[in-house]
Design an enzyme around this catalytic site. Structure first.
Site, PDB file in Angstrom:
ATOM      1  N   GLN A   2      -3.526  53.693  -7.847  1.00  0.00           N
ATOM      2  CA  GLN A   2      -2.178  53.612  -8.415  1.00  0.00           C
ATOM      3  C   GLN A   2      -1.990  52.292  -9.159  1.00  0.00           C
ATOM      4  O   GLN A   2      -1.497  52.258 -10.293  1.00  0.00           O
ATOM      5  CB  GLN A   2      -1.143  53.727  -7.281  1.00  0.00           C
ATOM      6  CG  GLN A   2       0.293  53.631  -7.764  1.00  0.00           C
ATOM      7  CD  GLN A   2       0.691  54.810  -8.629  1.00  0.00           C
ATOM      8  OE1 GLN A   2       0.516  55.952  -8.234  1.00  0.00           O
ATOM      9  NE2 GLN A   2       1.229  54.547  -9.818  1.00  0.00           N
ATOM     10  N   CYS A  16       5.825  54.553  -8.558  1.00  0.00           N
ATOM     11  CA  CYS A  16       4.573  55.322  -8.431  1.00  0.00           C
ATOM     12  C   CYS A  16       4.811  56.811  -8.276  1.00  0.00           C
ATOM     13  O   CYS A  16       3.892  57.598  -8.486  1.00  0.00           O
ATOM     14  CB  CYS A  16       3.774  54.784  -7.252  1.00  0.00           C
ATOM     15  SG  CYS A  16       4.695  54.829  -5.707  1.00  0.00           S
TER      16      CYS A  16
END
Ligand code: CP
Length: 325
Positions: A144, A277
């Site tokens: 991520q 995210c």
């Protein structure tokens, strides 16, 4: 050997990708260059880079972005993915992480693992003879963070000197990996969180070490306004991580002053952007007007998971210019 047009950017052949702190800044810059190059490259040679190669994906926890972006990434490079979850997920359940790793290393060319705890992942990676990628553990979410800084570079040209503010649960895996990525690239990371949710002193010390050669730094604030002043990037994540749902009401009460709202941007630089995210909880950690507004980069971030992970697979499984292990 499979010939490509790719320049010899980065060779992480055979390495693991468990924690961004394992990379040096030169390697990380090179990975980012490779991701940018692959993002614009749909050539026949690139589509064959991982021809005949297999990626196993072992997921203890749910996933949309990580699972699908890895599957599309390996397929777009000519390889294939095998997915196992729940009761089929072998790490530390039916057999030891070491035995599972040794067996899978005989079948596949790399493994992505999403675990609850970090320690079984470390044991699995230590025993595997193929690259192991952390698809999220209790401590880190390096894939991520790689996509996040790729997105920042696209918007601002460079992460060096950027002021990135993370509001909310600043102890979680996303916050830790994001901070590692930012300081490795010479940016300034600010955590805004109550004392109960701030990063440990050990984490802050480790970030200081990572930033020593790049000028990157990390600081923790309890006052969100002080943290937000002059920010270029405002980042948040859900207030309750997977597996901690029983703590949600307590977390929500403590983290409410750290919610990202339109008012938060009154303190930032005029060009500041919003990042998350995903998945997001609108009306909790972020106001709908922010995440769905013109400043939001959340879907660029989600797309960049694919481009970052294509680069990662090429770097770990080949020599970075197409020579397979
Ligand atoms: N951001 C992220 O990792 O999404 P998933 O949990 O859907 O994979």
């Amino acid at each position: 050997m499979i010939a490509t047009r790719l320049a010899p950017h980065v060779n992480l052949q055979g390495r693991n990708f468990l924690d961004l702190a394992e990379l040096d800044p030169t390697e990380f810059h090179a990975l980012l260059r490779l991701a940018r190059e692959l993002k614009g490259d749909a050539s026949v040679a690139t589509r064959s880079l991982l021809r005949g190669r297999t990626l196993a994906m072992l997921f203890e926890k749910p996933s949309l972005r990580t699972r699908v972006s890895f599957e599309v990434a390996v397929t777009s490079l000519g390889g294939q993915a095998l997915f196992a979850s729940g009761s089929e997920m072998l790490v530390g359940t039916r057999e030891s992480p070491e035995d599972a790793a040794r067996v899978l290393s005989r079948y596949v060319d790399a493994v992505v693992v999403r675990t609850h705890e970090h320690e079984p992942l470390e044991r699995f990676a230590a025993a595997a003879s193929v690259p192991v990628i952390n698809g999220l553990s209790a401590l880190y979410h390096p894939c991520q963070a790689f996509a996040d800084v790729l997105t920042m570079e696209e918007r601002f040209g460079s992460v060096e000197g950027l002021r990135v503010v993370y509001l909310g649960d600043a102890r979680n895996n996303v916050a830790t990996s994001l901070a590692q990525a930012v300081v490795l690239l010479g940016g300034s990371m600010r955590f805004a969180a109550p004392l109960s949710h701030r990063p440990s002193e050990a984490t802050l010390e480790r970030l200081a070490e990572l930033g020593a050669s790049t000028g990157g730094r990390a600081r923790a604030f309890t006052d969100p306004v002080r943290a937000l002043r002059g920010a270029d990037v405002v980042y948040t994540d859900v207030w309750t991580s997977m597996g901690e749902e029983h703590l949600h009401e307590r977390n929500a009460a403590m983290l409410l002053p750290y919610a990202v709202t339109e008012r938060s941007f009154a303190y930032t630089a005029p060009h500041a952007v919003f990042m998350h995210c995903l998945p997001a909880h609108r009306g909790q950690e972020v106001a709908p007007a922010v995440i769905d507004g013109a400043r939001s980069l959340v879907f660029d971030q989600a797309e960049n998971r694919l481009h970052a992970q294509r680069a990662l697979l090429v770097a770990l499984i080949t020599d970075g210019k197409g020579t397979l292990l």
